[in-house]
Scaffold this motif. Structure first.
Motif, PDB file in Angstrom:
ATOM      1  N   GLU A 192       1.018  -1.274  -0.083  1.00  0.00           N
ATOM      2  CA  GLU A 192       0.078  -0.095  -0.056  1.00  0.00           C
ATOM      3  C   GLU A 192       0.921   1.306   0.071  1.00  0.00           C
ATOM      4  O   GLU A 192       0.496   2.145  -0.920  1.00  0.00           O
TER       5      GLU A 192
ATOM      6  N   GLU B  99       2.005   1.913  -3.209  1.00  0.00           N
ATOM      7  CA  GLU B  99       0.829   2.109  -4.308  1.00  0.00           C
ATOM      8  C   GLU B  99       0.809   1.018  -5.334  1.00  0.00           C
ATOM      9  O   GLU B  99       0.081   1.188  -6.266  1.00  0.00           O
TER      10      GLU B  99
ATOM     11  N   HIS C  59      -1.766  -1.372  -5.469  1.00  0.00           N
ATOM     12  CA  HIS C  59      -2.952  -1.841  -4.729  1.00  0.00           C
ATOM     13  C   HIS C  59      -3.338  -3.078  -5.033  1.00  0.00           C
ATOM     14  O   HIS C  59      -4.077  -3.940  -4.353  1.00  0.00           O
TER      15      HIS C  59
ATOM     16  N   ALA D 114      -1.526  -5.355  -3.126  1.00  0.00           N
ATOM     17  CA  ALA D 114      -1.986  -5.515  -1.579  1.00  0.00           C
ATOM     18  C   ALA D 114      -3.332  -6.065  -1.460  1.00  0.00           C
ATOM     19  O   ALA D 114      -3.561  -6.848  -0.480  1.00  0.00           O
TER      20      ALA D 114
END
Length: 210
Positions: A192, A195, A197, A200
């Protein structure tokens, strides 16, 4: 980072007994199996469950050694000292011959030194639990996604599922599962922060599955 990750896959011991010692590898995560050199010994190859348990306990123990009375207390708690000692020696014999069928060298894998039973004191030994814990430590140190993934990949499953009802395995199983979950959560946070995503979200799904 490469040098840190490389070290976690090395054997814990380097043989001091000569060049002929075979590497012994013990897998405890997901399923139990042992290899001695090129020979693989699956869980179904053990004639006695307690003989296999001796190897499992020593693989999990600090420095891969335990006092014989401690082993007897864990494996045969209801028995008296003499009966437990007899069981220990019978199962030690079976464990040695399972690891090494040659009677002239079978004691090298499991050695009784005084009151201490030692797993592979003179040979190279690799244990997946130990490699996993070292990889987890390396990941926390360098905080790189690749290091976390390398550690997570070493967790092939829960500790000794066939021994899930054995009291001696409970604390180890809980500790290793907590390390695994901590690695997944730390990797999620790291992804996270960077970034990533999609990565994650995928890692978080593994956390929820656990």
């Amino acid at each position: 980072m490469g040098s840190v990750l490389g070290r976690v896959h090395m054997s814990r011991r380097t043989s001091g007994g000569g060049k002929n010692a075979e590497v012994v590898r013990v897998w405890l995560l997901g399923e139990f199996r042992v290899s001695v050199g090129s020979r693989t010994i699956g869980g179904d190859r053990w004639q006695r469950k307690k003989a296999a348990a001796l190897v499992k306990l020593l693989a999990l123990a600090p420095s891969h050694q335990m006092h014989r009375e401690h082993l007897m207390d864990l494996l045969w708690p209801p028995l008296g000292a003499q009966a437990a000692a007899n069981n220990l020696h019978r199962n030690l014999y079976v464990a040695r011959r399972t690891l090494d069928p040659d009677p002239l060298t079978s004691s090298r894998c499991l050695t009784l030194r005084g009151e201490q039973l030692v797993l592979c004191p003179e040979g190279d030994l690799w244990v997946d639990v130990e490699a996993f814990e070292q990889a987890a430590e390396a990941a926390r140190y360098c905080r790189e996604p690749a290091a976390y993934r390398a550690a997570i990949d070493l967790y092939a499953g829960g500790l000794l599922p066939e021994d899930r009802y054995e009291e001696w395995s409970e604390e180890h199983r809980r500790r290793l599962r907590e390390i695994h979950l901590s690695l997944l959560l730390s990797l999620t946070h790291l992804q996270e922060e960077r970034e990533d995503h999609d990565g994650a979200a995928e890692t978080l799904r593994k956390v929820l599955a656990e």
